[in-house]
Design a protein around this motif. Structure first.
Motif, mmCIF file in Angstrom:
data_model
loop_
_atom_site.group_PDB
_atom_site.id
_atom_site.type_symbol
_atom_site.label_atom_id
_atom_site.label_comp_id
_atom_site.label_asym_id
_atom_site.label_seq_id
_atom_site.Cartn_x
_atom_site.Cartn_y
_atom_site.Cartn_z
ATOM 1 N N ASP A 199 -39.866 -13.985 11.205
ATOM 2 C CA ASP A 199 -39.031 -15.291 11.727
ATOM 3 C C ASP A 199 -37.996 -14.815 12.613
ATOM 4 O OD1 ASP A 199 -41.109 -16.811 10.610
ATOM 5 O OD2 ASP A 199 -39.855 -17.259 8.606
ATOM 6 N N VAL A 200 -37.328 -13.988 12.258
ATOM 7 C CA VAL A 200 -36.309 -13.684 13.046
ATOM 8 C C VAL A 200 -36.710 -13.042 14.371
ATOM 9 C CG1 VAL A 200 -34.191 -11.789 13.315
ATOM 10 C CG2 VAL A 200 -34.679 -12.907 11.056
ATOM 11 N N ALA A 201 -37.678 -12.292 14.624
ATOM 12 C CA ALA A 201 -38.172 -11.551 15.613
ATOM 13 C C ALA A 201 -38.780 -13.063 16.513
ATOM 14 C CB ALA A 201 -39.222 -10.635 15.188
ATOM 15 N N LYS A 202 -39.290 -13.841 15.915
ATOM 16 C CA LYS A 202 -40.008 -14.860 16.648
ATOM 17 C C LYS A 202 -38.530 -15.636 17.503
ATOM 18 C CE LYS A 202 -43.904 -16.054 13.938
ATOM 19 N NZ LYS A 202 -44.429 -16.850 12.929
ATOM 20 N N ALA A 203 -37.603 -15.642 16.757
ATOM 21 C CA ALA A 203 -36.367 -16.154 17.630
ATOM 22 C C ALA A 203 -35.589 -15.367 18.663
ATOM 23 C CB ALA A 203 -35.301 -16.676 16.458
ATOM 24 N N GLY A 204 -36.242 -14.183 18.761
ATOM 25 C CA GLY A 204 -35.893 -13.417 19.753
ATOM 26 C C GLY A 204 -34.711 -12.729 19.834
ATOM 27 N N ASP A 205 -33.980 -11.839 20.939
ATOM 28 C CA ASP A 205 -32.863 -11.356 20.993
ATOM 29 C C ASP A 205 -31.904 -11.744 21.999
ATOM 30 O OD1 ASP A 205 -33.097 -8.664 22.844
ATOM 31 O OD2 ASP A 205 -35.029 -8.835 21.813
ATOM 32 N N GLY B 93 -27.547 -1.944 8.519
ATOM 33 C CA GLY B 93 -26.726 -0.686 8.007
ATOM 34 C C GLY B 93 -25.692 -0.478 8.502
ATOM 35 N N ASP B 94 -24.925 -1.043 9.745
ATOM 36 C CA ASP B 94 -23.788 -0.724 9.965
ATOM 37 C C ASP B 94 -22.633 -1.627 9.252
ATOM 38 O OD1 ASP B 94 -21.292 -0.456 11.396
ATOM 39 O OD2 ASP B 94 -22.087 -0.778 13.194
ATOM 40 N N PRO B 95 -21.925 -0.872 8.336
ATOM 41 C CA PRO B 95 -20.891 -1.787 7.630
ATOM 42 C C PRO B 95 -19.659 -2.622 8.611
ATOM 43 C CG PRO B 95 -20.417 0.663 7.271
ATOM 44 C CD PRO B 95 -21.555 0.630 8.365
ATOM 45 N N SER B 96 -19.709 -1.969 9.790
ATOM 46 C CA SER B 96 -18.474 -2.638 10.530
ATOM 47 C C SER B 96 -19.144 -3.768 11.322
ATOM 48 C CB SER B 96 -18.136 -1.604 11.461
ATOM 49 O OG SER B 96 -19.164 -1.271 12.470
ATOM 50 N N ALA B 97 -20.536 -3.958 11.367
ATOM 51 C CA ALA B 97 -21.050 -5.330 12.012
ATOM 52 C C ALA B 97 -20.855 -6.583 10.875
ATOM 53 C CB ALA B 97 -22.502 -4.995 12.410
ATOM 54 N N THR B 98 -19.684 -6.891 11.229
ATOM 55 C CA THR B 98 -19.149 -8.052 10.358
ATOM 56 C C THR B 98 -18.563 -9.212 10.993
ATOM 57 O OG1 THR B 98 -16.979 -7.039 9.596
ATOM 58 C CG2 THR B 98 -18.902 -6.620 8.282
ATOM 59 N N GLY B 99 -18.434 -10.298 10.323
ATOM 60 C CA GLY B 99 -17.881 -11.634 10.933
ATOM 61 C C GLY B 99 -18.422 -12.120 11.868
ATOM 62 N N ASN B 100 -17.778 -13.086 12.667
ATOM 63 C CA ASN B 100 -18.445 -13.902 13.573
ATOM 64 C C ASN B 100 -18.579 -13.324 15.060
ATOM 65 O OD1 ASN B 100 -18.320 -16.189 11.632
ATOM 66 N ND2 ASN B 100 -16.042 -16.625 12.343
ATOM 67 N N GLY B 101 -19.577 -13.523 15.555
ATOM 68 C CA GLY B 101 -20.093 -13.161 16.834
ATOM 69 C C GLY B 101 -20.224 -11.581 16.810
ATOM 70 N N PRO C 186 -30.189 -10.008 17.071
ATOM 71 C CA PRO C 186 -31.148 -11.110 16.909
ATOM 72 C C PRO C 186 -30.264 -12.551 17.052
ATOM 73 C CG PRO C 186 -30.206 -9.923 14.948
ATOM 74 C CD PRO C 186 -29.656 -9.180 16.153
ATOM 75 N N LYS C 187 -31.099 -13.321 17.720
ATOM 76 C CA LYS C 187 -30.679 -14.730 17.845
ATOM 77 C C LYS C 187 -30.246 -15.242 16.536
ATOM 78 C CE LYS C 187 -31.956 -15.100 22.550
ATOM 79 N NZ LYS C 187 -32.600 -15.933 23.646
ATOM 80 N N LYS C 188 -31.177 -15.277 15.698
ATOM 81 C CA LYS C 188 -31.434 -15.641 14.401
ATOM 82 C C LYS C 188 -30.710 -14.647 13.453
ATOM 83 C CE LYS C 188 -34.105 -18.006 10.950
ATOM 84 N NZ LYS C 188 -35.584 -18.441 10.601
ATOM 85 N N GLU C 189 -29.310 -14.947 12.918
ATOM 86 C CA GLU C 189 -28.535 -13.759 12.441
ATOM 87 C C GLU C 189 -29.045 -13.562 10.918
ATOM 88 O OE1 GLU C 189 -23.954 -13.939 13.347
ATOM 89 O OE2 GLU C 189 -24.157 -14.563 11.216
ATOM 90 N N VAL C 190 -29.031 -12.312 10.606
ATOM 91 C CA VAL C 190 -29.366 -12.074 9.477
ATOM 92 C C VAL C 190 -28.013 -11.234 8.651
ATOM 93 C CG1 VAL C 190 -30.949 -10.494 8.032
ATOM 94 C CG2 VAL C 190 -31.728 -11.541 10.095
#
Length: 278
Positions: free
Chosen positions: A243-249, A160-168, A262-266
């Motif tokens: 599944d995202v949680a299983k991939a870890g952070d 829900g953070d609109p600024s969390a966009t793009g690569n990395g 999250p290591k698995k990007e959503v």
């Protein structure tokens, strides 16, 4: 012995003095009457002004009779002062203060990993649901990433953070939101655990009235303090979150709030709030 001429002069002088005295008395009486009338008129104006002033001031003391229409709630959306808006804040104006308090909405979060759906009961969260609907209609969430995953102690995926966009990732991810805040609703103070698996709730800063746009999906029972608005219940796609949680952070927030990116990007491609039903 007084002559006739002298008596006539004395009589004439006496009549003149009497006439002058009468005229003077009449003039004095006329001035008194005018003064009384003038004073009376002034008093009327003062009284009338006092009545008007009392009526005018009295209006301020009357209770505000403005009430929410039947089936709706009167909400409070507090705009953030301009000087308190970092670049991560997205200004989209303010929702209407009148929000529907009836019906159930379907929230559809279309992600790069598949759709996640939830039901939102507006009778429980009319203002939060109204805010979410408003933001969704503004495409507020589009192309933003779920920036935080916690797998220990509590089990949540935060978005829900609109600024969390793009690569990395950036250090500022997690600091964004709309240009307003609203009070919390539907706090689970009588629930154990307060936030069971499948709940979707609103994040805040820990201070009352600091709810914005960020939300978290609970993918496992979490003993959080009941200080966060319960927005709704997940009806589909919880397996995606697990599944995202299983991939870890990556542990980026381990020394602060806990967890990390999250290591698995959503990525939220689109978020839609359907019309209230029922």
């Amino acid at each position: 012995m007084t002559s006739t001429r002298e008596r006539q002069r004395a009589a004439a002088r006496a009549r003149l003095e009497k006439d002058m005295a009468e005229r003077s008395a009449k003039a004095r009486k006329r001035r008194q009457t005018q003064a009384i009338v003038s004073a009376g008129a002034a008093l009327v104006l003062v009284v009338a002004g006092t009545v008007w002033l009392a009526m005018t001031l009295g209006d301020d003391d009357k209770p505000d009779t403005t009430a929410a229409a039947p089936g709706s709630s009167e909400c409070v959306f507090n705009a953030l002062p301009t000087e308190q808006r970092p670049p991560q804040i997205k200004d989209v104006g303010l929702p209407s203060n009148q929000q529907s308090a009836t019906g159930v909405q379907t929230m559809t979060i279309d992600t790069n990993l598949g759709p996640i759906t939830a039901k939102v009961d507006r009778s429980l969260v009319p203002c939060t649901a109204g805010s979410f609907t408003y933001l969704a209609e503004k495409n507020f969430f589009d192309n933003s990433k779920c920036h935080r995953l916690v797998t220990e102690g509590i089990k949540v995926l935060q978005c829900g953070d609109p600024s969390a966009t793009g690569n990395g990732w950036r250090d500022t991810d997690g600091q964004g939101g709309p240009s307003y805040r609203l009070p919390e609703e539907n706090l689970p103070t009588d629930k154990r655990p307060p936030y069971p698996e499948g709940v979707i709730a609103m994040a805040n800063s820990g201070q009352p009235g600091s709810t914005g746009s960020q939300f978290f999906i609970v993918y496992g029972d979490s003993p959080l303090d009941p200080a966060y608005t319960v927005l709704g219940t997940i009806t589909g796609g919880l397996d995606i979150v697990k599944d995202v949680a299983k991939a870890g952070d990556d542990g980026a927030f381990a020394q602060q709030a806990g967890g990390g990116h999250p290591k698995k990007e959503v990525v939220i491609k689109d978020l839609v709030m359907g019309p209230p039903q029922g």
